[in-house]
Design a protein around this motif. Structure first.
Motif, mmCIF file in Angstrom:
data_model
loop_
_atom_site.group_PDB
_atom_site.id
_atom_site.type_symbol
_atom_site.label_atom_id
_atom_site.label_comp_id
_atom_site.label_asym_id
_atom_site.label_seq_id
_atom_site.Cartn_x
_atom_site.Cartn_y
_atom_site.Cartn_z
ATOM 1 N N GLU A 112 56.410 19.982 51.201
ATOM 2 C CA GLU A 112 57.479 20.592 51.978
ATOM 3 C C GLU A 112 58.419 19.516 52.514
ATOM 4 O O GLU A 112 57.976 18.459 52.972
ATOM 5 C CB GLU A 112 56.916 21.407 53.140
ATOM 6 C CG GLU A 112 56.337 22.750 52.727
ATOM 7 C CD GLU A 112 56.000 23.622 53.926
ATOM 8 O OE1 GLU A 112 55.598 23.049 54.962
ATOM 9 O OE2 GLU A 112 56.140 24.849 53.820
ATOM 10 N N PRO A 170 54.309 23.445 42.895
ATOM 11 C CA PRO A 170 54.718 23.125 44.271
ATOM 12 C C PRO A 170 54.106 21.785 44.690
ATOM 13 O O PRO A 170 52.930 21.529 44.441
ATOM 14 C CB PRO A 170 54.140 24.282 45.082
ATOM 15 C CG PRO A 170 53.995 25.405 44.099
ATOM 16 C CD PRO A 170 53.630 24.752 42.796
ATOM 17 N N TYR A 171 54.926 20.943 45.315
ATOM 18 C CA TYR A 171 54.471 19.588 45.598
ATOM 19 C C TYR A 171 54.367 19.284 47.095
ATOM 20 O O TYR A 171 53.287 19.014 47.611
ATOM 21 C CB TYR A 171 55.408 18.594 44.910
ATOM 22 C CG TYR A 171 55.098 17.150 45.199
ATOM 23 C CD1 TYR A 171 53.823 16.637 45.002
ATOM 24 C CD2 TYR A 171 56.081 16.287 45.682
ATOM 25 C CE1 TYR A 171 53.538 15.311 45.274
ATOM 26 C CE2 TYR A 171 55.799 14.960 45.947
ATOM 27 C CZ TYR A 171 54.527 14.480 45.749
ATOM 28 O OH TYR A 171 54.253 13.177 46.023
ATOM 29 N N SER A 173 59.206 20.652 44.217
ATOM 30 C CA SER A 173 58.295 20.936 43.108
ATOM 31 C C SER A 173 58.360 19.823 42.069
ATOM 32 O O SER A 173 59.390 19.165 41.910
ATOM 33 C CB SER A 173 58.653 22.268 42.442
ATOM 34 O OG SER A 173 58.550 23.337 43.356
ATOM 35 N N LYS A 196 62.613 24.493 56.372
ATOM 36 C CA LYS A 196 61.894 23.739 55.357
ATOM 37 C C LYS A 196 62.207 24.280 53.967
ATOM 38 O O LYS A 196 62.592 25.443 53.818
ATOM 39 C CB LYS A 196 60.374 23.810 55.586
ATOM 40 C CG LYS A 196 59.886 23.110 56.830
ATOM 41 C CD LYS A 196 58.360 23.196 56.928
ATOM 42 C CE LYS A 196 57.845 22.459 58.156
ATOM 43 N NZ LYS A 196 56.361 22.524 58.242
ATOM 44 N N ARG A 197 62.020 23.416 52.980
ATOM 45 C CA ARG A 197 62.102 23.854 51.585
ATOM 46 C C ARG A 197 60.936 23.213 50.829
ATOM 47 O O ARG A 197 60.401 22.189 51.239
ATOM 48 C CB ARG A 197 63.423 23.439 50.940
ATOM 49 C CG ARG A 197 63.629 21.934 50.861
ATOM 50 C CD ARG A 197 64.825 21.570 50.039
ATOM 51 N NE ARG A 197 65.021 20.124 49.992
ATOM 52 C CZ ARG A 197 65.767 19.496 49.098
ATOM 53 N NH1 ARG A 197 66.377 20.191 48.153
ATOM 54 N NH2 ARG A 197 65.912 18.197 49.130
ATOM 55 N N MET A 198 60.541 23.832 49.737
ATOM 56 C CA MET A 198 59.447 23.312 48.923
ATOM 57 C C MET A 198 59.998 22.469 47.781
ATOM 58 O O MET A 198 60.855 22.926 47.025
ATOM 59 C CB MET A 198 58.602 24.457 48.362
ATOM 60 C CG MET A 198 57.475 23.994 47.444
ATOM 61 S SD MET A 198 56.276 22.893 48.255
ATOM 62 C CE MET A 198 55.483 24.071 49.385
ATOM 63 N N CYS A 242 51.873 13.258 48.678
ATOM 64 C CA CYS A 242 51.633 14.696 48.900
ATOM 65 C C CYS A 242 50.659 14.953 50.033
ATOM 66 O O CYS A 242 50.780 15.915 50.775
ATOM 67 C CB CYS A 242 51.115 15.327 47.609
ATOM 68 S SG CYS A 242 50.842 17.097 47.705
#
Length: 311
Positions: free
Chosen positions: A170, A167-168, A280, A276-278, A305
């Motif tokens: 949002e 995960p990087y 990666s 929101k979405r994550m 990040c």
């Protein structure tokens, strides 16, 4: 190596024919003559003592032996490229290539700034950016064709065991309206207001569209009740359509920074709702990691990040 019944050039030719679908187009893509291509294939078939193409139809169709050879041939060519890049790394970032992958929105609005920063620091490293669907990008990382990628969708199940997915950051998907829309005058809009809007959206099968529908559902908003007036395949087209007053849209905040600053779009706030979405970062831990890829991961990714640079 004298007992190996094929050469790397023959494997490249075989791959080109399979990709292009004909001997002529393969010859054009490799900048050689069609008779030269045909001769190499004939020599390869004679050396292997099996037919590689079914020549009954107009399109060059691989036989079972042809499919088998090309599946191994692609791995061999990929390892050759990896070997060359490893040797280039001996120059300690005084050359070489960094290949980065991304899905559409990330590749269009986030990666260019990252690559620009990397190039200023390492001007001798050539950088390639491949923008494709999450699925295609993930396969390219798995096959060693891309060093690392930033994606916003789900990794294909068959690749989850061979890829490292971290995960990087949002990515917020903001609701944008035409600046002259009546709701643009409000500080907040209610969830029920969404059902009265005309929406411009990406195709229903797109990654972002699926994420939006999933998040809205978690907030008890029925995405099936949203009035989708148009489906477009470009974020830029969606922004321009909203600017023209033809509807509203959910768009990544990284894609509308300029328009918001210039007052060309209005960003609406939905009461108690945040979409929101994550994003990666994916790499293949079983493939060679170039010094350029390591430097990009170590020196560039953290800057975006930790919030030090607005996106």
């Amino acid at each position: 190596m004298s007992d190996v019944p094929f050469t790397l050039d023959q494997l490249r030719i075989l791959k080109a024919i399979a990709s292009e679908g004909s001997f002529k187009r393969a010859a054009d893509s490799l900048y050689v003559s069609q008779p030269a291509i045909s001769l190499q294939v004939q020599n390869l078939e004679r050396q292997l003592d099996v037919p590689l193409f079914d020549r009954a139809g107009r399109r060059a169709k691989l036989t079972e032996a042809g499919h088998l050879l090309i599946s191994y041939g692609e791995k061999i060519l990929s390892l050759c490229q990896e070997t060359c890049r490893a040797i280039e790394d001996l120059q300690n970032l005084q050359g070489g290539t960094l290949i980065v992958g991304a899905s559409q929105t990330t590749g269009t609005y986030l990666l260019p700034g990252m690559i620009g920063m990397f190039r200023r620091k390492y001007p001798d490293v050539a950088v390639q950016l491949h923008v494709h669907s999450t699925r295609r990008t993930a396969w390219s990382v798995a096959n060693g064709q891309i060093d690392l990628a930033i994606i916003g969708g789900e990794i294909p199940p068959e690749l989850q065991d061979c890829l490292s997915v971290q995960p990087y950051i949002e990515d917020e998907l903001a609701l944008v309206l035409p600046v002259f829309h009546p709701l643009a005058e409000k500080d907040f809009i209610q969830k029920e207001d969404l059902y009265n809007l005309k929406f411009i959206a990406l195709d229903a099968q797109s990654t972002i569209r699926k994420v939006i529908d999933q998040v809205l559902s978690r907030y008890d908003i029925d995405p099936r009740r949203l009035r989708i007036e148009m489906e477009l395949n470009s974020i830029e087209a969606i922004k321009n359509t909203v600017q023209a007053g033809l509807g509203a849209a959910f768009v990544s905040t990284s894609a509308i920074e300029k328009e918001l600053q210039m007052g060309m779009l209005h960003r609406a706030t939905i009461d108690s709702v945040t979409v929101k979405r994550m994003l990666s970062v994916i790499v293949n831990p079983n493939r060679y990691q170039s010094k350029a890829a390591e430097a990009f991961s170590r020196e560039i990714l953290p800057l975006f990040c930790n919030g030090a640079i607005a996106i």
